[in-house]
Design a protein around this motif. Sequence first.
Motif, PDB file in Angstrom:
ATOM      1  N   MET A 135     -26.140  -6.691  -5.239  1.00 24.87           N
ATOM      2  CA  MET A 135     -26.589  -5.437  -4.622  1.00 24.87           C
ATOM      3  C   MET A 135     -27.557  -5.763  -3.498  1.00 24.87           C
ATOM      4  N   LYS A 136     -27.159  -5.514  -2.249  1.00 22.21           N
ATOM      5  CA  LYS A 136     -27.994  -5.786  -1.092  1.00 22.21           C
ATOM      6  C   LYS A 136     -28.347  -4.478  -0.399  1.00 22.21           C
ATOM      7  N   LEU A 137     -29.625  -4.357  -0.067  1.00 22.44           N
ATOM      8  CA  LEU A 137     -30.105  -3.142   0.589  1.00 22.44           C
ATOM      9  C   LEU A 137     -30.422  -3.434   2.049  1.00 22.44           C
ATOM     10  N   ALA A 138     -30.030  -2.515   2.926  1.00 19.16           N
ATOM     11  CA  ALA A 138     -30.341  -2.646   4.344  1.00 19.16           C
ATOM     12  C   ALA A 138     -31.847  -2.506   4.555  1.00 19.16           C
ATOM     13  N   PRO A 139     -32.392  -3.081   5.618  1.00 21.36           N
ATOM     14  CA  PRO A 139     -33.820  -2.903   5.917  1.00 21.36           C
ATOM     15  C   PRO A 139     -34.181  -1.421   5.997  1.00 21.36           C
ATOM     16  N   PHE A 140     -35.287  -1.050   5.362  1.00 23.05           N
ATOM     17  CA  PHE A 140     -35.726   0.355   5.341  1.00 23.05           C
ATOM     18  C   PHE A 140     -36.584   0.581   6.583  1.00 23.05           C
ATOM     19  N   LEU A 141     -35.912   0.903   7.707  1.00 23.40           N
ATOM     20  CA  LEU A 141     -36.592   1.015   8.993  1.00 23.40           C
ATOM     21  C   LEU A 141     -37.700   2.066   8.975  1.00 23.40           C
TER      22      LEU A 141
ATOM     23  N   GLU B 256     -28.017   6.665   2.218  1.00 23.69           N
ATOM     24  CA  GLU B 256     -26.898   5.848   2.679  1.00 23.69           C
ATOM     25  C   GLU B 256     -27.037   4.402   2.235  1.00 23.69           C
ATOM     26  N   ALA B 257     -28.265   3.871   2.279  1.00 18.52           N
ATOM     27  CA  ALA B 257     -28.470   2.478   1.891  1.00 18.52           C
ATOM     28  C   ALA B 257     -28.098   2.254   0.427  1.00 18.52           C
ATOM     29  N   VAL B 258     -28.517   3.165  -0.432  1.00 18.90           N
ATOM     30  CA  VAL B 258     -28.208   3.026  -1.856  1.00 18.90           C
ATOM     31  C   VAL B 258     -26.710   3.200  -2.097  1.00 18.90           C
TER      32      VAL B 258
ATOM     33  N   GLY C   2     -13.416   3.373  -5.616  1.00 14.25           N
ATOM     34  CA  GLY C   2     -12.675   4.405  -4.906  1.00 14.25           C
ATOM     35  C   GLY C   2     -13.413   5.713  -4.705  1.00 14.25           C
ATOM     36  N   ALA C   3     -14.632   5.829  -5.261  1.00 14.77           N
ATOM     37  CA  ALA C   3     -15.365   7.105  -5.173  1.00 14.77           C
ATOM     38  C   ALA C   3     -16.050   7.244  -3.820  1.00 14.77           C
ATOM     39  N   ASN C   4     -16.283   8.499  -3.421  1.00 21.64           N
ATOM     40  CA  ASN C   4     -17.021   8.774  -2.196  1.00 21.64           C
ATOM     41  C   ASN C   4     -18.062   9.852  -2.423  1.00 21.64           C
ATOM     42  N   ALA C   5     -19.048   9.885  -1.536  1.00 23.02           N
ATOM     43  CA  ALA C   5     -20.091  10.911  -1.553  1.00 23.02           C
ATOM     44  C   ALA C   5     -20.210  11.504  -0.154  1.00 23.02           C
ATOM     45  N   VAL C   6     -20.394  12.819  -0.073  1.00 18.53           N
ATOM     46  CA  VAL C   6     -20.478  13.524   1.203  1.00 18.53           C
ATOM     47  C   VAL C   6     -21.955  13.805   1.490  1.00 18.53           C
ATOM     48  N   LEU C   7     -22.462  13.208   2.580  1.00 19.29           N
ATOM     49  CA  LEU C   7     -23.893  13.227   2.877  1.00 19.29           C
ATOM     50  C   LEU C   7     -24.163  13.779   4.269  1.00 19.29           C
ATOM     51  N   PRO C   8     -25.367  14.353   4.468  1.00 19.83           N
ATOM     52  CA  PRO C   8     -25.720  14.860   5.797  1.00 19.83           C
ATOM     53  C   PRO C   8     -26.109  13.725   6.746  1.00 19.83           C
ATOM     54  N   ASN C   9     -25.787  13.917   8.022  1.00 18.26           N
ATOM     55  CA  ASN C   9     -26.164  12.995   9.082  1.00 18.26           C
ATOM     56  C   ASN C   9     -26.783  13.793  10.228  1.00 18.26           C
TER      57      ASN C   9
ATOM     58  N   LEU D 113     -20.230   2.889  -2.932  1.00 17.08           N
ATOM     59  CA  LEU D 113     -19.715   4.241  -2.705  1.00 17.08           C
ATOM     60  C   LEU D 113     -19.307   4.404  -1.244  1.00 17.08           C
ATOM     61  N   GLU D 114     -18.161   5.000  -1.003  1.00 14.78           N
ATOM     62  CA  GLU D 114     -17.776   5.342   0.362  1.00 14.78           C
ATOM     63  C   GLU D 114     -18.633   6.523   0.833  1.00 14.78           C
ATOM     64  N   ILE D 115     -19.194   6.407   2.014  1.00 14.48           N
ATOM     65  CA  ILE D 115     -20.023   7.473   2.575  1.00 14.48           C
ATOM     66  C   ILE D 115     -19.194   8.305   3.545  1.00 14.48           C
TER      67      ILE D 115
END
Length: 377
Positions: free
Chosen positions: A1-7, A115-117, A101-108, A123-125
């Motif tokens: 499990m790798k997390l992107a830098p939390f800018l 998104e990082a988690v 195969g699961a996805n989550a629908v998120l605001p942008n 999970l597909e974003i």
Amino acid sequence: MKLAPFLLDQWLGQKFDADPPIEFDLGSSTGPVWTLRELLELGGDLEGLLDTKLFYAPPAGSNELREELSRMANVPREHVLVTTGGAEALFILFHSAAEPGANAVLPNPGFPMNEAVAESLGLEIRRYTLRPEDGFQIDMDEIRKLTDRHTKFVLVNSPHNPTGAVVPESEMEALHNFCVDRGVQIIFDEVYHPIYHGPPMRSAARLPGATVVSDFSKAFCLSGLRIGWMIEPDARRREQYLNARSYFTVSSTVLAENLAALATRRREAIYDRARRVAQTNLKLLDAVFSEHADLIRWIRPAGGMTAFPSLATGMDARGFCRAMAQAGVLVVPGDCFGQPSHFRIGFAASGERFPRAIERFAAVLETMAPAERQTRV
């Protein structure tokens, strides 16, 4: 499990050790900070607090806190689960949804952690976009097109961070019904409820199939407690969330839960202060952005304590934010939210120091104005 830098958190860390120092924090997204003394003066029992046994709190949260939160939301106590901040609640939700195969629908744009988690868990974003030309409102048709039989949940944040947009009750209900009819979980992140700068809105907790996430950091302005909660009407999901929490944090601290219960009982005093400060400061932002409309574009927030302006040139705002930081004013570059031409400004965390902060902000704008205008010509 790798997390992107939390800018976002990396940028906000400047307020603790920047050189030159940050004098005015317009980057934080919470409201006017309370001291322990101020909170206890609302009716707390100091002697009782001192006699608190420093042992584990129940995994679901103390009965006292859950009872207060259930009264506030008008739901049964068993529907309320306490978490270590809203962040743990969201992490539990993403972890529970993760499967092949699961996805989550998120605001942008949205809270960067989401998104990082999701990415780290596989999970597909699927992103629905909040566009300034639409007042940062959700597009129901876009969400419908993104949702399919592999969608585990749709996440909505209202009032929204960073834009301050608010989802109307009719759209909230329509989205709830759409998801429930398809067996898709609908999650409402309400950490800024009930801080509105127009007509008040009802909580999504009134909707029978909604999962609601909130915390004591934003509308309650008590980020130091690190307490959040979930409202979940589905018993099977509650059992799953409690099991996950047993692995993650086990429980919150008893002192924080005691203080959170006090804050919930005295919530109107806390909310009134947050609204008063936010709405007073929002008027100052109105004036500054009106005066500098050739440099800054913005959509006035309808709720919460943040706004998400953009540079009129469409240029990357990180350089602009660096210049502000050099002048002692902290605002957040939009690239922390995937929107480089924007920046987030918080208008409540600095409390009564905000008038001085916005004077400094405007002074820096004045020094930039000639160069910006020349570039645009």
